[in-house]
Write a protein that holds these residues in place. Structure first.
Motif: not given
Length: 98
Positions: A66-70
């Motif tokens: 999720a952090l990578a996607e954002t």
């Protein structure tokens, strides 16, 4: 290297900040409590049981994804993600899961 080991290595270094950052310490403590509740497999024991390593690993992978996607980048200070990753690191080290 496992995701728990990677997070533990990267964010375990932040434990030193507990000595002079009481707000950060309190925030990480709240994240630890929330993670224990989310990942619990038993009902409110007097002494919290260690999280299951596989469950914590799966949670960690999902959180990192999720952090990578954002496009999250670690800030100089403490944001939600830093507190959460430090809490994951604390749980992994406290219960020798990494």
């Amino acid at each position: 290297m496992s995701p728990l080991a990677q997070v533990s290595d990267a964010y375990g270094q932040r434990f030193a900040e507990f000595a002079f950052e009481p707000a950060f310490t309190a925030a990480v403590d709240q994240h630890v409590a929330d993670l224990r509740t989310r990942l619990a497999t038993d009902t409110a024991p007097l002494e919290p049981t260690p999280p299951d390593a596989a469950v914590l690993t799966d949670y960690t992978l999902g959180f990192l994804d999720a952090l990578a996607e954002t496009g999250w980048r670690e800030p100089v200070g403490h944001d939600y993600a830093v507190c959460r990753l430090t809490a994951i690191s604390w749980l992994a080290r406290r219960h020798d899961l990494a």
